[in-house]
Design an enzyme around this catalytic site. Structure first.
Site: not given
Lengths: 204, 377
Positions: B152, B317, B350
């Site tokens: 991320s 995600d 995610h």
């Protein structure tokens, strides 16, 4: 010997040696449906190519990384969006043509991305395959190791079929090698050859 | 056998020379809190920097002797025999500048005023973080990392390393990340920020001196964020429409299990996380866009990179979708950089990058073993 010893691989996969013979040192190569990456590894070891593979299976992604090659996980049937026009010297489709759904679109992409294309596939016109059909069964062999119900092969073809396809799709064949069990076949190739490798480019 | 790195302790690196931010702001001095696992080899070639995401910190693996339940946030990935094998690698985890876990940030005391920085703490960018991490690398005498990795926002820092310090990183492992946020992503961040900014307890960022914390805002921000880190299917599987009491209450108390879960996550987060840090982190996410300086051409942005890359995304995600990772891969391909890309099938959205997932860990392990093959431990 290690799992990717060049000599051992060349013996196990005669099409590897045939393909390598066409590729100059340091060329850039894109291998579509690169499997566990052994062809790219072989070309890296013997031809110092700068290579990338495209592969769909999770298991093969790990194998490719283990083989020390670049691999991009993706589906050949959903387009090769990321590769620029003319960005590779060679685009290879080794023993994968027969498993592609959108054959015409993919061959077009090979000609767009690569200066030249190289394709190898099992010859469905090989006499043993013909004999199987004659006896009433779909062929099962070393090159076609699947049963009709579990095969990934949706577009099997003979040498004649492929050559006819090339002439109707502006594909100019530069060279052809036909083999059976690792030895070159020159007489009655569409009957005596179990496997073929073609080198081609876009017709002028 | 896989095991924990064991009891670990954090260290503080003090930097007494000024740090200039991308915004033009300057901090005369700052601290970075970090942890290390494993042993740096003789030629200092086996170091891996782990960059954290929005709510992360330097406590990446292991536990604290006096707090054994406080296990590092990526402990599943890092340790002896784990994908990032601390028997081979020297791993550095750092709390980013502007954080709230010990590194200098908005809740730290500004020596010039004797009060917390609060709203006056400079807006931090990914480039700033990477610049400050390089100062820590200097301090640890690491000239070049074997790898910089993160998921991320952490993945964005890993990418930025290859651009800011191309000679100082051999491999970049960018997981569940993106070359820049989409408008939708910025929108989510802005709602989260607004929840904090409009909390009456926020006091323009100087809530410390009022002895309050904008908990309601932080809680809402976290609840919203949390929804976007999961997938529809994962939520349906975990909570479905289950009711806590088994029947409808016809009121606004917690009824559905998902409400209970989100409120619990929000409360837990609001109890320890700093609201100003949250604002800074989301801003860093929004600003990250290496292509911006190159007429929005990502290919040109990566022209200076030399590293080899492993890019991974997760099928469910939607906050940092596989498509975003593929855009990174394309830019790397166009620059003829070594890159491998895996699209991991996972149901966890995610958050997958933090999860124990057999194939994901196998890919990581294999790639890292390849890196470890390049040096002698």
């Amino acid at each position: 010997m290690s799992a990717h010893d060049p000599a051992e691989l060349a013996a196990a996969r005669p099409d590897f040696a045939a393909i390598a013979a066409w590729i100059p040192q340091g060329a850039s190569v894109l291998d579509l449906g690169c499997g566990d990456g052994s062809l790219l590894r072989y070309l890296k070891d013997t031809r110092k190519v700068r290579g990338y593979g495209v592969e769909i299976s999770d298991e093969n992604i790990v194998a490719c990384i283990q083989n020390g090659i670049n691999v991009i996980q993706g589906d050949l049937d959903s387009g090769l969006y990321g590769f620029e026009t003319g960005s590779f010297d060679f685009v290879i489709l080794s023993q994968t043509l027969q498993a592609i759904r959108h054959t015409e679109a993919l061959v077009k992409e090979i000609l767009r991305i690569g200066r030249e294309g190289i394709v190898s596939f099992p010859n469905f016109g090989y006499w043993k395959n013909r004999l199987n059909i004659l006896h009433g069964y779909m062929p099962v062999s070393e090159e076609l190791p699947y049963q009709w119900y579990d095969t990934p092969n949706v577009h099997l073809c003979t040498l004649y079929d492929f050559e006819k396809f090339c002439s109707s799709h502006r594909v100019h064949i530069l060279e052809r090698r036909v083999m059976t069990g690792g030895s070159e076949v020159s007489v009655l190739p569409n009957v005596l050859g179990s496997m073929a490798v073609y080198r081609f480019k876009r017709a002028a | 056998m896989e095991s924990s790195v064991g009891a670990v302790s954090a260290q503080t690196a003090r930097f007494d020379t000024p740090f200039s931010f991308q915004s033009g702001a300057v901090l005369p001095r700052f601290d970075l809190v970090y942890e290390t696992y494993g042993t740096l080899n003789a030629d200092k070639s086996n170091a891996i920097l782990v960059c954290h995401a929005l709510s992360g910190h330097h406590h990446v693996a292991g536990y604290y002797a006096d707090d054994p339940k406080n296990i590092g946030w990526w402990d599943s990935m890092i340790g002896p025999g784990k994908p990032v094998d601390t028997d081979k690698f020297f791993v550095v985890g750092v709390n980013n500048l502007g954080g709230c876990h010990g590194s200098t940030g908005p809740s730290s005391i500004n020596p010039q005023t004797g009060k917390p920085y609060g709203a006056s703490f400079p807006v931090v960018t990914v480039e700033d973080w990477v610049g400050s991490q390089a100062r820590l690398a200097d301090r640890l005498d690491i000239k070049q990392f074997a790898a910089v990795m993160g998921g991320s926002l952490g993945g964005m820092q890993a990418l930025q390393w290859s651009l800011s310090y191309p000679e100082r990183v051999r491999h970049v492992l960018a997981i569940a990340c993106a070359p820049h946020l989409t408008a939708e992503n910025i929108a989510f961040n802005d709602v989260a920020r607004n929840a904090i900014l409009t909390d009456p307890d926020f006091h323009g960022g100087n809530f410390y001196e009022h002895n309050v914390v904008p908990k309601r805002g932080l809680r809402l921000a976290r609840m919203l964020g949390h929804i976007t880190y999961l997938s529809d299917n994962a939520m349906a599987d975990k909570f479905g429409r289950s009711l806590r009491s088994g029947k409808l209450g016809y009121n606004y108390d917690i009824e559905f299990e998902i409400e209970s879960y989100l409120r619990y996550q929000g409360d837990k987060f609001a109890a320890y996380f700093d609201a100003n840090t949250y604002l800074l982190m989301t801003k860093a996410l929004d600003y990250f866009d290496p292509a911006r300086a190159f007429d929005d051409n990502l290919d040109k942005a990566f022209a200076s990179a030399h590293a080899d890359f492993l890019v991974l995304s997760f099928t469910t995600d939607w906050r940092f979708s596989p498509e975003r990772s593929r855009a990174i891969v394309q830019a790397l391909l166009h620059n003829r950089l070594n890159v491998s890309y895996g699209e991991i099938t996972s149901t966890h959205g995610h958050d997958s990058f933090l999860m124990q997932h057999e194939h994901y860990h196998e890919v990581m392990r294999t790639y890292l073993e390849r890196i470890a093959g390049g040096f002698s431990a």
